[in-house]
Design an enzyme around this catalytic site. Structure first.
Site, PDB file in Angstrom:
ATOM      1  N   GLU A 156       1.213  -1.106  -0.125  1.00 14.97           N
ATOM      2  CA  GLU A 156      -0.023  -0.233  -0.137  1.00 14.97           C
ATOM      3  C   GLU A 156       1.098   1.424  -0.259  1.00 14.97           C
ATOM      4  O   GLU A 156       0.337   2.786  -0.455  1.00 14.97           O
ATOM      5  CB  GLU A 156      -1.065   0.170   1.231  1.00 14.97           C
ATOM      6  CG  GLU A 156      -1.725  -1.508   0.918  1.00 14.97           C
ATOM      7  CD  GLU A 156      -2.520  -1.256   0.381  1.00 14.97           C
ATOM      8  OE1 GLU A 156      -3.241  -0.567  -0.452  1.00 14.97           O
ATOM      9  OE2 GLU A 156      -3.722  -2.320  -0.298  1.00 14.97           O
ATOM     10  N   HIS A 159       1.645   2.462  -3.519  1.00 14.32           N
ATOM     11  CA  HIS A 159       0.477   3.242  -3.939  1.00 14.32           C
ATOM     12  C   HIS A 159       0.622   4.352  -3.308  1.00 14.32           C
ATOM     13  O   HIS A 159       0.567   5.861  -4.122  1.00 14.32           O
ATOM     14  CB  HIS A 159      -0.218   2.774  -3.194  1.00 14.32           C
ATOM     15  CG  HIS A 159      -1.168   1.372  -4.511  1.00 14.32           C
ATOM     16  ND1 HIS A 159      -1.509   1.367  -5.326  1.00 14.32           N
ATOM     17  CD2 HIS A 159      -1.425  -0.115  -3.636  1.00 14.32           C
ATOM     18  CE1 HIS A 159      -2.255   0.164  -5.539  1.00 14.32           C
ATOM     19  NE2 HIS A 159      -2.158  -0.791  -4.704  1.00 14.32           N
ATOM     20  N   ASP A 166      -1.966  -2.254  -8.804  1.00 12.89           N
ATOM     21  CA  ASP A 166      -1.566  -3.191  -8.880  1.00 12.89           C
ATOM     22  C   ASP A 166      -1.725  -4.279 -10.148  1.00 12.89           C
ATOM     23  O   ASP A 166      -1.649  -3.530 -10.998  1.00 12.89           O
ATOM     24  CB  ASP A 166      -3.186  -3.645  -8.212  1.00 12.89           C
ATOM     25  CG  ASP A 166      -3.894  -3.368  -7.383  1.00 12.89           C
ATOM     26  OD1 ASP A 166      -2.462  -3.718  -6.060  1.00 12.89           O
ATOM     27  OD2 ASP A 166      -4.839  -2.568  -6.425  1.00 12.89           O
TER      28      ASP A 166
END
Length: 796
Positions: A156, A159, A166
């Protein structure tokens, strides 16, 4: 001098972050200033704090190895809700707040939906908003389904920090490769496993067979899933399934799978995640470390009562353009409605010097609020000494035996002050948060630097009173560290310039998620207008309280407000009159999240002709709201307003369709200087819905493992019908997105076509007998604004 250089370097780092609210800094390969905030709605559980620490420790080691010994987590603050009990280890936050949290530990979007995800609605290589973990996940109850929490935090974090995406796709879990073989969507293709239909009911697995090919799609049938082998040797990729024991790296140029229909390929032009990370400022400004990093250092910070001091400019220039009275109207709205019960509030006036007009008073009831109103300035004169005002604000806080750490200064000024830079370093070191409301075109910009460095808000209001910018600015200063059910939400903000006997008519919707402590405010600048307000049944409401000196009238409904459409009719009684209406309310029920709107620009500073992007996110709790009419009002330095319709269509500036984030490019710059953003959202009956789909940019759910050729399944993921969208009732909301500054705008308008149409990203072709139908979302002439003239189709 060294301290000043340090501040300038730190400020530049913040400016590089644009409108992202994170306070994270990279210092000697280590990330500092990371904030993990526990939501006030999470029940008290000290084990959660220990599990967060263990997660970060494990993640730091995994991150260090995954990035070729470049990055680690250096220090982390854990924010603990005010409603948890206090212990001696907990300290008071300084600049840290829930708004700045990089990781939110909060209830799931829907019961049982514990999937971790990152709120990410910008382009490739741009930072995300925050990571959302549920308490159940952090406590380790979902490790079988998602893998170890430390590894998942790194997934995460990629990101959030580097803007990668993803490398799996639940919507397209399989694709046909160039080899004509059907492959699972993954990176890399060296990850081995089985494609199976595996379905369990009532504790027993009733179906376990090979997947069949669908005659229409020529791919595997709908219920087919990829089950990875438990024992692997492949090291990539963390953005596919970091829960596989052997996976310790990001896909690079050699291992990347460009054929797979992944978001990483779509959003990042088929570049691997490691290529994107290697192009980041973080990577360019570091080299690999020779020794292992130290373990993370944790600070446990607990919110307590809100401490805020209004520092209000009463210099001579405040007599112009009705500024002093408009400031008093806005401050009264803040004191009567916005600031929360339990808060401590003080007031300072300044011109060429400063004085404390009210030491801190704790807001318990309406009597304290009214007492503070008596301290507002009544006349304008003198020069401008911003530093004197701030120092007196600090003194008012100290007089009440409070620490400056974590306290808030709301500074409003309209004037230039060449000495304001002299106290920047002191303000930064104080631990206070500076919110800056700049009134008029000449407000000192040095204070903007203070607000950025201390994590405060920067809002601009022009002298055009009908835009209601000053009241909006104060209304945006609700506490960010309390549950949304306690915050004052803005339902209406409107103004008009009218001639005598003309009307300002309209409606405002009180939906069922709000209606407690509802506040109607009417202002004028010449003569008391005729005011008529009707509830949803057409019954006229009671008498407004009129403050003739401040030229405002208000009606406060403390209990529950009737749900439905309220109608107002306001008639001007003077020529060249300016009328405004503002409506606020709080959540009707603490257990039902209210509908909220958050607005922002993608950057705080910009240079012509580079475009900007407007974003507005509509949520109920963490559920996206779809189908609303969302309009942005962008006000320039001298009050000229550009109106933009924001869209959630997955085209142009909008990265993802139907994610509750409405976006649009902004390119029509009027002049150099500050601009302010306001957004209005309206949901019509039977037109708006909740999006019940699983959130984007979430961790891959592991359906099970292949062990010795047999599938060991995990519990099935809680599913909703992906096409189900539940209707939401009608609502209205207004949100202020803060100020941004534009430079290098030419004095004469340019007739060059500077902006191309946006790229088409959703072209689809379907066969219909002897025809091929093409569909796509049309771009605009300037990115996604206007209409394109021609489409050119080229044969490949």
């Amino acid at each position: 001098m060294g301290l000043f250089r340090s501040f300038v370097f730190l400020l530049m780092l913040y400016l590089l972050q644009g409108s992202n609210t994170s306070l994270v800094r990279l210092n000697n390969n280590g990330y500092e200033g990371i904030i993990i905030a526990i939501d006030p709605a999470v029940p008290e559980d000290e084990t959660l704090i220990e599990k967060i620490q263990n997660m970060v420790i494990d993640a730091s080691t995994y991150l260090f190895e995954a990035t070729e010994k470049r990055f680690f987590f250096k220090n982390v603050s854990i924010l603990i809700p005010e409603n948890w009990k206090s212990i001696t280890q907990y300290k008071r936050p300084k600049h840290e707040s829930y708004k700045h949290a990089d990781v939110r530990v909060a209830p799931p979007t829907l019961p049982g939906r514990d999937e971790p995800y990152t709120k990410q609605f910008t382009a490739c290589e741009e930072k995300g908003e925050y990571i959302h973990f549920t308490p159940d996940f952090v406590l380790g109850n979902k490790q079988n389904e998602f893998g170890p929490s430390g590894r998942l935090l790194v997934h995460e974090w990629a990101h959030l920090r580097w803007g990668v995406f993803d490398e799996y796709n639940d919507d397209e879990p399989f694709y046909r490769a160039k080899s004509r073989k059907i492959e699972a969507t993954r990176c890399s293709t060296s990850i081995t496993g089985l494609n199976r239909v595996y379905m369990c009911e009532g504790g027993s697995c009733v179906t376990n067979r090979e997947c069949r090919i669908d005659s229409k799609t020529k791919l595997y049938e709908k219920n087919c899933q990829f089950f990875p082998d438990k024992d692997q040797t492949e090291k990539t990729s963390i953005m596919f399934m970091q829960g596989i024991d052997s996976v310790t790296e990001f896909c690079n140029e050699k291992s990347h799978n460009q054929e797979a229909p992944t978001l990483q390929n779509k959003m990042c032009n088929y570049r691997s995640t490691w290529e994107v990370i290697s192009n980041s400022e973080d990577f360019k400004n570091t080299t690999a470390m020779l020794a292992p990093p130290p373990p993370p250092v944790f600070s446990l910070l607990k919110f307590s009562e809100r401490i805020v001091c209004l520092v209000l400019d009463k210099s001579g220039s405040m007599a112009a353009s009705n500024r002093l009275n408009r400031m008093n109207q806005a401050a009264q709205h803040f004191l009567l409605q916005t600031v929360e019960n339990g808060s401590w509030v003080g007031m300072v006036h300044f011109d060429s010097s400063a004085s404390i007009k009210s030491n801190l008073i704790q807001i318990i009831s309406s009597s304290e609020r009214r007492k503070l109103l008596e301290s507002l300035p009544t006349a304008a004169s003198g020069g401008t000494s911003i530093c004197s005002g701030i120092e007196s604000g600090f003194q008012a806080i100290r007089n009440a035996d409070f620490r400056i750490d974590g306290s808030e200064i709301v500074l409003l000024t309209d004037g230039e002050d060449s000495t304001a830079k002299s106290c920047i370093e002191k303000v930064k070191q104080s631990g206070a948060i500076i919110h800056f409301i700049a009134l008029g075109p000449d407000a000192a910009q040095a204070v903007k630097e203070m607000s950025i460095a201390t994590g405060g808000k920067y809002i601009y209001a022009s002298d055009e009173g009908q835009n209601n910018g000053l009241i909006d600015a104060f209304a945006a200063l609700a506490s960010e560290n309390i549950d949304a059910s306690q915050q004052s939400l803005q339902l209406e903000s409107k103004g008009l310039k009218l001639n005598s006997n003309d009307w300002m008519n309209g409606t405002v919707i009180i939906d069922s998620t709000v209606g407690k402590d509802t506040f109607f405010l009417i202002t004028w600048n010449q003569q008391l207008p005729s005011i008529y307000l009707f509830d949803p049944n057409g019954i006229p409401m009671g008498t407004f309280i009129v403050d003739s000196a401040s030229k405002m009238a208000y009606l406060s409904i403390k209990g529950a407000t009737k749900v439905g459409v309220w109608t107002y009719n306001i008639q001007a009684k003077a020529s060249s009159e300016t009328l405004t209406i503002t409506v606020n309310s709080r959540a009707a029920n603490s257990s039902v999240p209210p509908i909220t709107v958050n607005a922002k620009m993608n950057k705080d500073t910009n240079s012509y002709p580079s475009p900007l992007i407007v974003y507005a996110e509509i949520l109920q709790g963490y559920l996206p709201i779809l189908g609303a009419n969302v309009t942005a009002f962008i006000e320039s330095k001298f009050g000229e307003t550009e109106v933009l319709e924001l869209l959630d269509n997955g085209a142009g500036a909008d990265s993802f369709k139907n994610d509750g984030v409405y976006s649009r490019y902004f390119t029509t710059y009027k002049e150099n200087g500050p601009y302010n953003l306001k957004v209005r959202a309206h949901g019509g009956e039977n037109a708006v819905t909740w999006n019940l789909r699983h959130p984007l940019n979430r961790a891959a759910y592991i359906p099970g493992w292949v062990v010795d050729g047999n599938i060991e399944g995990n519990p099935p993921r809680p599913e909703n019908d992906e096409d189900t969208q539940t209707n939401v009732e009608s609502f209205t909301r207004v949100a202020t997105g803060g100020a941004f500054v534009v430079s290098n705008v030419p004095q004469s308008p340019s007739f060059l076509d500077l902006f191309p149409p946006s790229q088409i990203t959703d072209l689809e072709a379907t066969s219909n007998e002897d025809e091929i139908n093409l569909t796509w979302t049309a771009p605009g002439d300037d990115f996604d604004v206007g209409k394109g003239k021609d489409y050119i189709f080229e044969k490949l």
